[in-house]
Design a protein around this motif. Sequence first.
Motif, PDB file in Angstrom:
ATOM      1  N   LEU A  16       0.836  -1.206   0.000  1.00  0.00           N
ATOM      2  CA  LEU A  16       0.000   0.000   0.000  1.00  0.00           C
ATOM      3  C   LEU A  16       0.869   1.254   0.000  1.00  0.00           C
ATOM      4  N   GLU A  17       1.893   1.229   0.799  1.00  0.00           N
ATOM      5  CA  GLU A  17       2.818   2.369   0.819  1.00  0.00           C
ATOM      6  C   GLU A  17       3.433   2.564  -0.561  1.00  0.00           C
ATOM      7  N   LEU A  18       3.784   1.473  -1.188  1.00  0.00           N
ATOM      8  CA  LEU A  18       4.385   1.571  -2.523  1.00  0.00           C
ATOM      9  C   LEU A  18       3.392   2.165  -3.520  1.00  0.00           C
ATOM     10  N   ARG A  19       2.144   1.743  -3.418  1.00  0.00           N
ATOM     11  CA  ARG A  19       1.130   2.299  -4.303  1.00  0.00           C
ATOM     12  C   ARG A  19       1.058   3.818  -4.151  1.00  0.00           C
ATOM     13  N   LEU A  20       1.027   4.256  -2.927  1.00  0.00           N
ATOM     14  CA  LEU A  20       0.935   5.699  -2.711  1.00  0.00           C
ATOM     15  C   LEU A  20       2.203   6.391  -3.206  1.00  0.00           C
ATOM     16  N   GLU A  21       3.328   5.785  -2.942  1.00  0.00           N
ATOM     17  CA  GLU A  21       4.587   6.377  -3.388  1.00  0.00           C
ATOM     18  C   GLU A  21       4.665   6.403  -4.911  1.00  0.00           C
ATOM     19  N   SER A  22       4.008   5.455  -5.545  1.00  0.00           N
ATOM     20  CA  SER A  22       4.086   5.379  -7.007  1.00  0.00           C
ATOM     21  C   SER A  22       3.406   6.572  -7.667  1.00  0.00           C
ATOM     22  N   THR A  23       2.590   7.309  -6.910  1.00  0.00           N
ATOM     23  CA  THR A  23       2.021   8.523  -7.510  1.00  0.00           C
ATOM     24  C   THR A  23       3.118   9.566  -7.705  1.00  0.00           C
ATOM     25  N   ARG A  24       4.244   9.358  -7.076  1.00  0.00           N
ATOM     26  CA  ARG A  24       5.361  10.306  -7.195  1.00  0.00           C
ATOM     27  C   ARG A  24       6.547   9.755  -7.978  1.00  0.00           C
ATOM     28  N   ARG A  25       6.553   8.441  -8.263  1.00  0.00           N
ATOM     29  CA  ARG A  25       7.712   7.819  -8.913  1.00  0.00           C
ATOM     30  C   ARG A  25       7.278   6.977 -10.108  1.00  0.00           C
ATOM     31  N   PRO A  26       7.397   7.548 -11.296  1.00  0.00           N
ATOM     32  CA  PRO A  26       6.940   6.864 -12.512  1.00  0.00           C
ATOM     33  C   PRO A  26       7.546   5.475 -12.692  1.00  0.00           C
ATOM     34  N   GLU A  27       8.805   5.336 -12.361  1.00  0.00           N
ATOM     35  CA  GLU A  27       9.466   4.048 -12.577  1.00  0.00           C
ATOM     36  C   GLU A  27       8.823   2.972 -11.700  1.00  0.00           C
ATOM     37  N   LEU A  28       8.589   3.350 -10.453  1.00  0.00           N
ATOM     38  CA  LEU A  28       7.925   2.429  -9.534  1.00  0.00           C
ATOM     39  C   LEU A  28       6.526   2.100 -10.028  1.00  0.00           C
ATOM     40  N   ARG A  29       5.845   3.123 -10.524  1.00  0.00           N
ATOM     41  CA  ARG A  29       4.479   2.903 -11.015  1.00  0.00           C
ATOM     42  C   ARG A  29       4.478   1.879 -12.142  1.00  0.00           C
ATOM     43  N   ALA A  30       5.446   1.980 -13.020  1.00  0.00           N
ATOM     44  CA  ALA A  30       5.514   1.035 -14.141  1.00  0.00           C
ATOM     45  C   ALA A  30       5.710  -0.388 -13.628  1.00  0.00           C
TER      46      ALA A  30
END
Lengths: 190, 190
Positions: free
Chosen positions: A107-121
């Motif tokens: 869940l933390e990663l999901r939220l952080e992915s709104t700020r980190r495109p690479e993570l989102r991918a």
Amino acid sequence: MRRNPERRQALVDAAIEVLAREGARGLTFRAVDVEAAVPPGTASNYFANRDDLFTQVGGRIYERLLPDEAAIARNQEGVQDQTRYAELMHELVDRVSAFNSGYLALLELRLESTRRPELRAVLTKRIREDIDANIGYHAASGLPGDSTSVVLLYLALNWLIVERLTLPDIFTEPEVHELVEAAVRRSLNA
Amino acid sequence: MRRNPERRQALVDAAIEVLAREGARGLTFRAVDVEAAVPPGTASNYFANRDDLFTQVGGRIYERLLPDEAAIARNQEGVQDQTRYAELMHELVDRVSAFNSGYLALLELRLESTRRPELRAVLTKRIREDIDANIGYHAASGLPGDSTSVVLLYLALNWLIVERLTLPDIFTEPEVHELVEAAVRRSLNA
DNA sequence: AACGTAGTACTACAGATGGAGTGGTGTCAA
DNA sequence: TTGACACCACTCCATCTGTAGTACTACGTT
């Protein structure tokens, strides 16, 4: 950049715990060092920067949240009726809840992915694969219900887990049980 | 401790934005000062400590996520058939998605509540009330479906919103639309 | 068996950031 | 005149990053 794979994995696993406990912004190299009980500065040698750390955690977390291959094979044989299906879903909810920190970290990663495109991918790819795999398993089982049923079940169970992990007093344990039952029942009868 | 209510509210609303943008750990007095465009040190005068800040945000966030009273009254009159019900659910999903930062902030608060008992109590109360209100509205509407249906719908829609906000490429817009339709259809036919 | 080398563990430090909390001053209105 | 508040400035403190440098260990070479 160091290469020792055991150590790298230990660091990534430590990062998952830090993420769950301290939140995304608390995930620092130093915190990972402490959690993994390695000398300060070690994480700096294994990850180029924080972005890299997040991405590697994103790649690893699903390996630990999903059942191992043996369990999948066991399930594949067994899925035949609705009762068995409900059991599997209960197992899912319990397994995820048991690896508490893993799910919170995701869940933390999901939220952080709104700020980190690479993570989102990375996350988008993994989760899309997971959903498709679930649809595939279901289709192979021959049980009633189409892909929409499977996705709706996925949606409901996911939030049920969130509710249980973050605000455990919203639903009692019997209520959780009944909700899983009902979700499976309705998913398969549609 | 300062008392000016307009300023307090402006600070709390600024805190919601900070929470959504920077995450829970990024919610500092100074960040709130900057976001609210007030002199540094102001937030320190309005909140006893960070715990207090979190709790006040937890109390405020639902006021802004829920539709205002006029909208509720309008809906109460209108809810009669399944089509109208589906419209309302689409409105819900869109409204929440539109106040993007509010929903992300609520997620951050949920995660933070695993570390702050006081915040957890506030959120549990609010969310329990919200669920019960939804069950009540539904019962009053006379539409088919029991409280379990309502809760399952609540679960599915919540995760759908999470999915859409955090990983928008998982489902396309038409897929989201169809999922809302299907969720309502199955909820009401059970 | 002695030696050299590569990779890694470990230690220590430099440099920098950013936040908490508080005390003081100016302003306005009752 | 007094009280509440906005605004400003300053100190203390906790961390974090990045890197340089040293020590250790395993392995291959001769």
